[in-house]
Every structure is written in C-alpha cells, then in structure tokens.
Design an enzyme around this catalytic site. Structure first.
Site, mmCIF file in Angstrom:
data_model
loop_
_atom_site.group_PDB
_atom_site.id
_atom_site.type_symbol
_atom_site.label_atom_id
_atom_site.label_comp_id
_atom_site.label_asym_id
_atom_site.label_seq_id
_atom_site.Cartn_x
_atom_site.Cartn_y
_atom_site.Cartn_z
ATOM 1 N N ASP A 69 -3.029 8.961 10.432
ATOM 2 C CA ASP A 69 -4.040 8.688 9.403
ATOM 3 C C ASP A 69 -5.429 8.271 9.911
ATOM 4 O O ASP A 69 -5.533 7.367 10.746
ATOM 5 C CB ASP A 69 -3.582 7.544 8.493
ATOM 6 C CG ASP A 69 -2.115 7.606 8.136
ATOM 7 O OD1 ASP A 69 -1.434 8.558 8.516
ATOM 8 O OD2 ASP A 69 -1.656 6.670 7.479
HETATM 9 N N1 DQQ Z 1 0.991 6.128 7.987
HETATM 10 C C1 DQQ Z 1 1.409 6.302 6.628
HETATM 11 C C2 DQQ Z 1 0.944 5.038 5.970
HETATM 12 C C3 DQQ Z 1 1.175 4.013 7.011
HETATM 13 C C4 DQQ Z 1 0.815 4.728 8.278
HETATM 14 C C5 DQQ Z 1 0.852 7.546 5.988
HETATM 15 C C6 DQQ Z 1 1.657 4.347 9.473
HETATM 16 O O1 DQQ Z 1 1.624 4.751 4.775
HETATM 17 O O2 DQQ Z 1 0.395 2.851 6.822
HETATM 18 O O3 DQQ Z 1 0.823 8.621 6.876
HETATM 19 O O4 DQQ Z 1 1.252 5.020 10.620
#
Ligand code: DQQ
Length: 588
Positions: A69
């Site tokens: 992300d």
């Molecule tokens: N990636 C998810 C989120 C979390 C993060 C979404 C963890 O919900 O916070 O891709 O790497």
C-alpha cells in the site's frame, strides 16, 4: 535551508542520471490475499542470474523487496512525500515498515530511510497503513495502524500517531512516535479487523477520521472525533457501513468539486462539492467507490441513488489496483490518487527476481460533469519522460487488420489513439439475457462470453507487449453494443490471457463499461506500457484498467505494439500519438 535541500536534490538527480549504473536504468530501461507470513530463506535464493525483464522503467519501485500500500502521500514545503508498506527483508509480505521517498515531481524520487518502523509496544509487530493530515500551521501528522500482538490473526490492531522531529526539514526525515500512543483502541469484537485510519477533516470544532473494520460480514467505516488530535472518541454511529461486504481496508473519504478538474482540500465541506467514499474490499481484493453527500449535521455519509453501494459498484480501476489513497496537492490545486499493483507472478518467481509490487503512475482525479462517476488521468509531469514520438493520422482498419506502430520502444511506451467510425449500425445486440448474469462484474462476464469472436463495431484497440508472430500479446480494446432501447453499451477489456507463454502466472481478463455518448462516433484509448504493466484509460479516463503481465518473448526490444480491428465495421484511427518512454532518475 530549503534551498540547500532543493540544490542537493538536483545535484544528486543529475549525478544519478549521468551514471545509469547507479540506478536501475541499466536493469532496462491480481491480486492475492496476504497478511500471510512466508518462510523463505532468501540467502538460498540467488537473484543474480535472473534476467530482470519485468522490472518497470518509469513506475515507482524500490531496488528490491516487497512493496504494498501507498501510505500518507502529501505535499510539504516543496516536496511530494510517498510512504509505502515495505518488507526490508525480502520479496514477500512481512516485517512491514513505512519506507519513505521524496520527489519534486512525483516522477523522480529520492529514497530516504524508513520513516516508521516497529520499535515500541504499540507497534511491536508491524506498522500498517495510514494517512497524513496537515494540521494548522502547516504541521503534518501521520495516523497509522500498529500491531501490538500476533494473535488473533492477522494481528491485534490499534491506531497510533507520529509527528516530524523537525518541521524545518522539508524532507521530514525523522519521525517521532510519542509515548502516549496508542490513541485509538479497538472494541472487543474487532481487535483484528480495525485498521487504516484516513486523513482527518475538520468541522464543528472537531477533527474527524474513519477507521476500516467489519463486524460479522458487515463492512464498516467507523467515525472518530477529536478536539486535539490526541484524545479520540468513537461516534455512536458509523460514517457508513454495508452488510455482506467483509473487511473494509484502506477507506478514503474526500470532497470533489461539482465542476472542473481542480481538487479540493479534505476539510472543504460546503460550496459546490460532493463526497467520495472508497473502500478496498479484502474479500474481493478490488476497490469500490460511491459518490454521495456528507451530511455534516448528522455526521454521516449517504451515497447517491445513482451510485451502486456494493460489489457491482464503481471502481477506480477494473484491474490490478488496490489499497489506494488520495491527497490534495495544494501546489497545483488537484487531488492525486496513488494505487498499488501487486504481482501476478508466482511467489517463487517473485523471490527469484528479488522484488514484488509497484506503485502505479499517480493520477489526477476529479468528478465527471455527469456527477455520477470520477475521471482519472496520469499526472501531467509524466510527459517529461516522453522521448521519441511517432504519429499517424487517418489509418483505416478494416475487418481483421493488424497494423504495427513502429519506431518506439514498445516495451516502455505511452500510446494514445482516437478511433472513429462512420456508423453505429454494425453494433451487436446487447443480449437481454446478460442482465441475469452475476452483477459483481457484468462487463467481465460479457467479455468472457464474446471471447475473441469477431464482432460488429469492435473489438478494436491495441495489442500491447506483443511478440513478432503474436504468440504473446496483451489486447486492450473497446466493443460497442446496441441495447433494446436503442442506446449503446461500450465494453472495455484488458486481457492477460494471451499475454504469456508462461502458464504458471496468473493471467486474468479485466473489463469495465465506459459511459459515453457516441453521437460523435469517436472513442479514445490510452495505454501506459512498462515491461510488466499496462495501465489503460478509456475515453479520457472514464474507465481505467491495469494488467500485470509477464511475456516470455515480447520483452525489451522484442516487444511490439499493434493497432487492430476485429469487427466488421471499418474503424479509422483518426490520430495516434505514441512515445518511447525514458527512465526517470529513479533512486529508489
Ligand atoms: N495492507 C492492507 C491494509 C493493511 C496493510 C491492505 C498491511 O489493510 O494495513 O493492502 O500491509
């Protein structure tokens, strides 16, 4: 001080440009569920002999390892900041820290040391996604999810804040995680599904923010309020929720202007605006958004009746695009969207190549004049990478024609075309039976039914990343249907199925409808092609589809780009512009 940093940026940038060996220029120049811990001994796997034909040239990716992300994008004192979820130890998800890079133009990047790493009891097992808010006096603050225990899986989640150690440093290199964290704790029923705080907005004397969650299978955006940004109280009601949608990851809530393409600041609540709520659905690994109204009196969001509030709803991107986040860019009055594209290769292949995940080209996002959907377009700064250009006008594409676009680096290119046709008569009938198909992604169902069969008005478009004899290609195309009430439905597809002879990779077809008035008998298509990614924009960004592909023959100088028409109606390419794309002075 700022001038010194700015000078340093360009000195370093020029040096790196002059010595391509220092960066990945020489290297050439979806979607899966995770939060799963992999046991991989990276020392046993040599990446030295892996030919890096899938590394992108102009997309954001660090030298190595896993990326997911985008976090807390923001503009501060002349620099764009991008943080992102990163595994410093390998090419699979795990050991997550907030990596940090800065840029003057969101194209050329300087990597800095990670901004936030697990170190305190309130984030000991992970620093997960979050957002930035610029407080009065131009003071950025980050809200992020900390994992305080491994159990219950995928981890016990709390919300923390971090502040810059030195506001006079435009690069914001040091971040402090104060000891009064965590500032928001979960309730007993959602300790492992309570994450990804949004950028906060201010109204009625309070800061407000939402945190993604679920209860049973109801997806939830919890609403929190605070007067001082430290003490947060959960509202009695949610900002919004929806049954049977599962965990809402990475919510994003922001205003858009009713007119024009300018963005508006996240706390703008009145005066010709609508609101957007986007959620990333863990169950489908796709993102959905609605357009609606934020009732500031009730402190509640209501999607418009024209916005489907479920899996059949609107998506920023009908392909490989997840965990996105927007920010308001005050320097150019625009709202920018960042999204992550996961690999579609196998975990073993990712480990062998030593990296996984890219950030897609940032897109400017605004409300379509219809008020019913958003429109996206790559930031204008990307044009600085355009190199050699090829232009064609009035190219006739008869039924079955395939015409090569020669003279550009087809593996790393930017291509735009306007297709025209003299009549809509050949458009096939939109089968009324199709309305009975599962509605989660009707466009994709139809794409599967029509397959490669010849049509009437289309399909026509590009064959990207194609091999010489078309053993491999990723088609991006449009096809027009006539509905019973004499209207038209336009299908846009990006199909990874024929993209690679390597059948081990995931090769999904993706599709969406394009809502466009065909009275001018014109349709536009643009693709950003970059070795293992094809980002395509239908009709000026009304529908966007990203595919990750791994051709075995159509690589580097062996890749070709073609125009094609597989419909009975002759199509004219009124105008085609295609550019070889240069590498930025990447330093990630
Ligand atoms: N990636 C998810 C989120 C979390 C993060 C979404 C963890 O919900 O916070 O891709 O790497």
């Amino acid at each position: 001080m700022m001038r010194v940093f700015s000078k340093l940026f360009w000195v370093v940038a020029v040096v790196v440009c002059l010595f391509p060996l220092l960066n990945n220029i020489n290297g050439r120049g979806g979607v899966m569920a995770f939060h799963k811990t992999y046991i991989v001994n990276h020392e046993l796997i040599s990446t030295k002999n892996v030919k890096q034909v899938y590394r992108t040239g102009y997309h954001f990716q660090p030298k190595q390892n896993w990326v997911n992300d985008p976090n807390a994008p923001m503009y501060y004192k002349g620099y764009y900041h991008l943080f992102y979820q990163y595994n410093p130890k390998g090419a699979v998800w795990g050991n997550i820290v907030w990596a940090h890079s800065v840029s003057k133009d969101m194209i050329n990047w300087i990597p800095l040391k990670p901004a936030i790493e697990p170190s305190k009891p309130f984030d000991k097992y992970g620093c997960w996604s979050g957002s930035a808010t610029i407080l009065p006096g131009n003071k950025p603050v980050i809200l992020y999810t900390g994992i305080i225990a491994k159990k219950p899986e995928p981890g016990y989640q709390v919300q923390n804040y971090a502040i810059p150690a030195n506001y006079s440093d435009p690069l914001l290199r040091e971040w402090i995680k104060p000891d009064n964290n965590p500032i928001v704790k979960p309730t007993s029923e959602n300790v492992s599904a309570f994450r990804d705080p949004t950028t906060a907005w201010f109204n009625n004397g309070h800061w407000k923010m939402t945190v993604g969650s679920k209860h049973n299978q109801r997806g939830i955006a919890y609403l929190y309020r605070s007067r001082d940004f430290i003490k947060w109280t959960k509202a009695k009601h949610t900002l919004h929720d929806k049954k049977n949608t599962g965990m809402w990851e990475c919510p994003d809530f922001y205003p858009v202007s009713n007119s024009g393409t300018n963005g508006v600041e996240t706390s703008a609540l009145e005066g010709g605006i609508k609101h957007v709520l986007k959620v990333s659905l863990d169950l489908t690994r796709f993102e959905y958004y609605t357009i609606g109204t934020y009732n500031t009196f009730k402190d509640k969001y209501y999607p418009d009746s024209t916005s489907v509030d479920a899996w059949a709803g609107l998506r920023y991107d009908y392909g490989n695009f997840y965990a996105s986040k927007t920010f308001f860019d005050p320097a150019q009055n625009r709202r920018i969207l960042w999204g992550w594209a996961n690999e579609s290769s196998t975990t073993a292949e990712d480990v062998a190549k030593g990296w996984a995940g890219i950030q897609l080209i940032p897109r400017t996002v605004w409300l379509d004049p219809s008020g019913k959907q958003l429109v996206q377009w790559p930031i204008h700064e990307l044009k600085t990478l355009r190199g050699h250009k090829v232009q064609k006008t009035n190219v006739k594409l008869n039924k079955g024609d395939i015409v090569e676009v020669k003279g550009i680096t087809a593996a790393q290119a930017d291509v735009e075309a306007i297709f025209t046709f003299s009549s809509l008569d050949e458009a096939e009938t939109y089968d009324p039976e199709w309305s009975k198909l599962p509605s989660e992604n009707l466009a994709l169902e139809i794409c599967g039914i029509i397959g490669t069969k010849q049509g009437g008005l289309g399909h026509f478009g590009f064959l990207t990343l194609a091999s010489n004899k078309l053993e491999e290609y990723t088609p991006v195309f449009l096809r027009v249907f006539k509905t019973q009430d004499n209207k038209h439905k336009i299908l846009m597809c990006s199909d990874a199925k024929p993209s690679s002879l390597n059948k081990a990779t995931y090769r999904p077809s993706f599709a969406g409808f394009v809502d466009v008035d065909l009275s001018k008998k014109k349709l536009a298509l643009k693709s950003l092609i970059d070795h293992s990614v094809v980002e395509s924009f239908g009709e000026g960004g009304k529908t966007v589809i990203t595919s990750r592909v791994y051709p075995t023959l159509a690589v580097d100088e062996h890749a070709h780009l073609y125009l094609f028409n597989n419909g009975t109606e002759t199509i004219t390419v009124e105008r085609l512009d295609a550019w070889s794309m240069k590498n930025p002075c990447y330093m990630n």
